[in-house]
Design a protein around this motif. Structure first.
Motif, short mmCIF file in Angstrom:
data_model
loop_
_atom_site.label_atom_id
_atom_site.label_comp_id
_atom_site.label_asym_id
_atom_site.label_seq_id
_atom_site.Cartn_x
_atom_site.Cartn_y
_atom_site.Cartn_z
N GLN A 360 0.68 -1.24 -0.02
CA GLN A 360 -0.04 -0.07 -0.16
C GLN A 360 1.01 1.22 -0.24
O GLN A 360 -0.19 2.32 -0.49
N SER A 364 2.68 1.21 -6.90
CA SER A 364 2.03 1.73 -8.03
C SER A 364 1.73 0.94 -8.95
O SER A 364 3.00 1.25 -9.86
N LEU A 365 0.81 -0.16 -8.93
CA LEU A 365 1.15 -0.91 -10.53
C LEU A 365 -0.18 -0.85 -11.38
O LEU A 365 -0.93 -1.60 -12.31
N ASP A 366 -0.87 0.11 -11.83
CA ASP A 366 -1.77 1.29 -11.97
C ASP A 366 -1.54 0.59 -13.52
O ASP A 366 -2.67 0.16 -14.65
N ASP A 367 -0.69 0.77 -14.38
CA ASP A 367 -0.30 0.39 -15.80
C ASP A 367 0.25 -1.02 -16.31
O ASP A 367 0.65 -1.04 -16.98
N GLN A 368 0.76 -1.97 -15.06
CA GLN A 368 0.56 -3.04 -15.22
C GLN A 368 -0.61 -3.75 -14.55
O GLN A 368 -0.41 -4.74 -13.36
N PRO A 369 -1.55 -3.95 -15.10
CA PRO A 369 -2.35 -4.33 -14.09
C PRO A 369 -2.68 -6.42 -13.84
O PRO A 369 -2.80 -6.55 -13.18
N ALA A 372 -0.51 -6.98 -10.74
CA ALA A 372 -1.45 -5.77 -10.04
C ALA A 372 -2.14 -6.51 -9.23
O ALA A 372 -2.52 -6.97 -7.94
N ASN A 373 -2.94 -7.52 -10.25
CA ASN A 373 -4.37 -8.74 -9.80
C ASN A 373 -2.87 -9.71 -9.34
O ASN A 373 -3.32 -10.24 -8.60
N HIS A 376 -2.47 -9.08 -5.95
CA HIS A 376 -2.82 -8.64 -5.14
C HIS A 376 -3.33 -10.43 -4.61
O HIS A 376 -3.81 -9.96 -3.47
#
Length: 424
Positions: A360, A364-369, A372-373, A376
């Motif tokens: 957290q 930041s993995l917004d550009d690597q979904p 990120a998944n 998670h």
């Protein structure tokens, strides 16, 4: 396990995080029974017509390992970013699986084969660089899980000089104990649940007890420049192995078996503690988490460098042993350790809670979904060991083990994260 590599003065020395080297080790098994198949040399021969140790394909190379049933995929030299690296590795996984089909074989992920008998199934690589492997076998007898049945993900990180080595080594040392909470993928050996999250690391840390200076406490000693490392880490190993190695075959940096080893010949530190995951995207998610936290530590986001350097390997090793046993459920009672990462808790917390805080805080993995998944899943559902046990139960039959590990092989082929209640 690698062979010697001379220092190359023509290569550009990289600064911190200017390059990354990644190595992924996979088992070759028979498709139905999952019996290990010692055919890595056949795989390489089929591709290039020779029994070579390394085969290069632009950005990615294949190489052999100690045993004939393991193939390593690795970046060919440092890459500038981990971004999209999973796609390149995934393409090679699928290429190799296509080539193995004629042998009724496939690649199998995770850090240890759940059913292998290493005393009967081990065959060493007999070709190039075999002298190194034979030396290890002569000294340690490489039949055993700690040698013949452990597949890992290695991360190589560069440093420019002693000043950068000091920062990188200090940060890696304090993060090492909790890395396996994310990466543990080995809950089973010899067809039985071991009760440990990371069985690979448990056998790894004991495989050279005959010469204890080689692995030490797995957590490296608190040394922060090349001269001290040579004197306090490398020379004691070379001295201890010398009576068993009269030819001097093993008197090289690769002899070092700590969880992270300095490679001054190429100005990198190699992290060797991570179990391999079910697919490259999961490996890259773990590596991205590790790298991002290391960057924060080196930037002194939470505490000054001096505080990182002060930690003795015994204190860090105690945390590592708890994590080897219990993964994310390991209880962290050392308040000072959590404070290295800016995490304050009451009397105790779990290592999983610490990782949730870190993800957290810094990721930041917004550009690597995809990554990120995967991360998670690891943080919320547990490391792969926990998910495998969830799928198997505590006393699985051999057939149930084969069923679940065949699912893991499908995950590897498809590049998908393993969830016990969801087909890959």
């Amino acid at each position: 396990m690698e062979t010697a590599e001379p220092r190359d003065s023509t290569k550009k020395t990289l600064h911190l995080f200017e390059g990354f080297g990644v190595e992924l080790e996979y088992m070759i098994v028979q498709q139905g029974s999952l019996q290990v198949l010692p055919i890595t040399d056949k795989l390489i021969y089929d591709e290039v017509g020779a029994y070579l140790s390394d085969v290069e394909f632009g950005d990615i190379a294949w190489s052999n390992e100690l045993v004939l049933h393991v193939v390593e995929l690795k970046t060919q030299g440092p890459v500038k970013s981990l971004m999209q690296l999973q796609e390149k590795f995934q393409a090679h996984v699928q290429k190799i699986n296509r080539m193995l089909a004629k042998y009724d074989a496939m690649l199998l992920p995770t850090g240890a084969h759940p059913l292998m008998n290493p005393y009967t199934d081990t065959k060493l690589w007999p070709h190039e660089h075999n002298a190194v492997y034979e030396a290890y076998n002569r000294i340690f007898d490489c039949r055993g899980h700690g040698w013949a049945n452990l597949q890992s993900t290695h991360l190589n990180l560069p440093f420019y000089d002693d000043a950068e080595f000091e920062k990188l080594h200090a940060a890696i040392r304090v993060l090492l104990p909790i890395m396996p909470a994310l990466s543990a993928s080995t809950p089973i050996l010899d067809g039985a649940v071991t009760g440990l999250a990371d069985s690979r690391l448990e056998v790894y840390r004991q495989n050279q007890q005959k010469l204890p200076s080689i692995a030490g406490k797995v957590i490296p000693e608190a040394v922060f420049n090349e001269a001290d490392y040579e004197e306090q880490v490398l020379q004691p190993m070379y001295h201890e192995v010398a009576p068993y190695d009269p030819e001097g075959t093993l008197q090289e940096e690769f002899l070092n078996s700590r969880g992270a080893i300095a490679r001054f010949g190429r100005n990198t530190i190699e992290i060797r503690l991570l179990d391999i995951q079910e697919c490259p995207v999961a490996d890259m998610a773990v590596l991205q988490a590790v790298v991002t936290v290391l960057q924060a530590l080196i930037a002194e986001r939470w505490v000054p460098l001096h505080d990182l350097k002060a930690w003795h390997e015994d204190r860090l090793s105690a945390i590592l042993l708890e994590v080897i046993a219990k993964g994310q459920e390991a209880i962290l009672t050392d308040l000072a350790y959590a404070q290295l990462f800016g995490f304050d808790f009451g009397e105790s917390c779990t290592v999983g809670e610490l990782w949730k805080h870190l993800v957290q805080e810094v990721l930041s993995l917004d550009d690597q979904p995809e990554l990120a998944n995967a991360l998670h899943v690891i943080v919320s559902r547990g490391n792969l060991s926990k998910r495998i046990i969830e799928a198997l139960g505590d006393t699985p039959s051999e057939e149930k083990i084969r069923e679940v590990y065949r699912q893991l092989a499908v995950c590897l082929q498809k590049g998908s994260v393993f969830l016990p209640d969801t087909p890959c």
